[in-house]
Design an enzyme around this catalytic site. Sequence first.
Site, short mmCIF file in Angstrom:
data_model
loop_
_atom_site.label_atom_id
_atom_site.label_comp_id
_atom_site.label_asym_id
_atom_site.label_seq_id
_atom_site.Cartn_x
_atom_site.Cartn_y
_atom_site.Cartn_z
N HIS A 90 -21.91 -24.85 24.20
CA HIS A 90 -22.62 -23.74 23.53
C HIS A 90 -21.59 -22.81 22.91
O HIS A 90 -20.49 -22.63 23.44
CB HIS A 90 -23.56 -23.00 24.48
CG HIS A 90 -22.90 -22.29 25.62
ND1 HIS A 90 -22.37 -21.01 25.50
CD2 HIS A 90 -22.68 -22.66 26.91
CE1 HIS A 90 -21.86 -20.63 26.67
NE2 HIS A 90 -22.03 -21.61 27.54
N ASP A 92 -22.54 -19.55 21.82
CA ASP A 92 -22.83 -18.14 22.08
C ASP A 92 -22.05 -17.71 23.32
O ASP A 92 -21.67 -18.54 24.16
CB ASP A 92 -24.33 -17.91 22.28
CG ASP A 92 -24.86 -18.50 23.57
OD1 ASP A 92 -24.66 -19.73 23.78
OD2 ASP A 92 -25.45 -17.77 24.38
N ASP A 123 -15.78 -20.43 28.18
CA ASP A 123 -17.23 -20.54 28.30
C ASP A 123 -17.90 -20.11 27.01
O ASP A 123 -18.26 -18.95 26.86
CB ASP A 123 -17.69 -19.66 29.47
CG ASP A 123 -19.18 -19.73 29.73
OD1 ASP A 123 -19.79 -20.75 29.38
OD2 ASP A 123 -19.73 -18.75 30.27
N GLU A 156 -27.42 -20.09 24.99
CA GLU A 156 -27.40 -20.47 26.40
C GLU A 156 -27.25 -19.27 27.31
O GLU A 156 -27.90 -19.17 28.36
CB GLU A 156 -26.27 -21.48 26.65
CG GLU A 156 -26.31 -22.15 28.02
CD GLU A 156 -25.62 -21.37 29.13
OE1 GLU A 156 -25.86 -21.66 30.31
OE2 GLU A 156 -24.84 -20.44 28.81
N GLU A 157 -26.38 -18.34 26.93
CA GLU A 157 -26.11 -17.19 27.79
C GLU A 157 -27.31 -16.25 27.91
O GLU A 157 -27.41 -15.49 28.88
CB GLU A 157 -24.90 -16.39 27.27
CG GLU A 157 -23.59 -17.18 27.23
CD GLU A 157 -23.03 -17.49 28.60
OE1 GLU A 157 -23.71 -17.23 29.62
OE2 GLU A 157 -21.90 -18.01 28.66
#
Length: 451
Positions: A90, A92, A123, A156-157
Amino acid sequence: MSSNPVAETVASLMPRARAELAELVAFQSVADFDQYPKSESEGAANWIADALRAEGFTDVALLDTPDGTQSVYGYLPGPEGAKTVLLYAHYDVQPPLDEAGWTSPPFELTERDGRWYGRGAADCKGGLIMHLLALRALKADSGVPVNVKVIAEGSEEQGTGGLERYAEEHPELLAADTIVIGDTGNFRVGLPTVTSTLRGMTLVRIQVDTLEGNLHSGQFGGAAPDALAALIRVLDSLRAEDGSTTVDGLPGDSVWDGLAYEEEQFRKDAKVLDGVELIGSGTVADRIWARPAVTVLGIDCPPVVGATPSVQAGARALVSLRVPPGVDAGEATKLLQAHLEAHTPWGARVSTEQIGQGQAFRADTTSPAYRAMADAMAVAYPGQDMQYAGQGGSIPLCNTLAALYPQAEILLIGLSEPEAQIHALNESVSPEELERLSVAEALFLRNYATD
């Protein structure tokens, strides 16, 4: 790392990887458009789409998902009759929190003490770079031996479920024989690890009201019910004396039977202050991988600066509950809401609202894909056997993919080892881990193609 053509190619590509990661980190792609411009996320999505096209991907598309964000998809055809592997990351990121607390600017990749610092470096923008490195190494050697699909999620976050709903509406799009989720991390730097379980999550907002309006605490305090005090009391009911999570009806005694997590190592990884105790009971692994964990994410109440002598008429909080494998997140949500309502004191009016939810995940570690990954990691990390660990965090897409493609094997690897400090100040990635895991992923794709 033992010398082999794939490892040599990845090593030669590391300067390019650093430059690309710097470009990607520079996008402030927080998928909360009340805080950050949507154009930043769109810029990151377009960067990824261009990178996939440059690697020969066809059918590259920006997918408009139902939550108002974009996921990036691409397909790289392999030999006729080859297996299909889906690679996930991801783009984001979490907000940088207090930018003044960063040693270097959060959206400027900075090298320091052998690590690369920046929001999303580990991440999970680094995960996207890992996928690109692995594919480039194979292309430079004997070619990519499988069909490859790449999906880079844009929210995702936020836990808003855009890609999950899109995948459910287009079930053929992400179909694959094996799925590699590049969004977890090794147990520690240098120890190759696959994540075999993920906790699920539910988010619940609680509102407590007691009065028609705030009152003067001198005139009415002592008899007038304080909504903030009521909220504090109900939130306190979510923990036992030792700090263990206590939600009525929710089991909290499961045990973890895999890799051990020594308490002193955890204290170091979590940067627990001297003299402060850990919370909960059982082993550390039990507490963070196998049992529920409640966290109060925020409270709406008057700030200390500017506070007035008032009895508060209303207060609210956002509560997160991590749900262990084997527990349905929907049922856990109902139990949490019932608990909050039952423990609200003084007859205060209380309402709860579910904000987000994701199911827990448990992988089948006996599958051929896991054998192929174990062999690959043994080459990328000489002298180290692949370990199995849990992950306290949640990746809701995993269960969506498992439900859509029950025959697919799902592996979870990535760059978010403890030193990375994901979601915190001064997030960083180890370039050595990026290099090793890129080699491991490339060799895995080769091993899996012939298994």
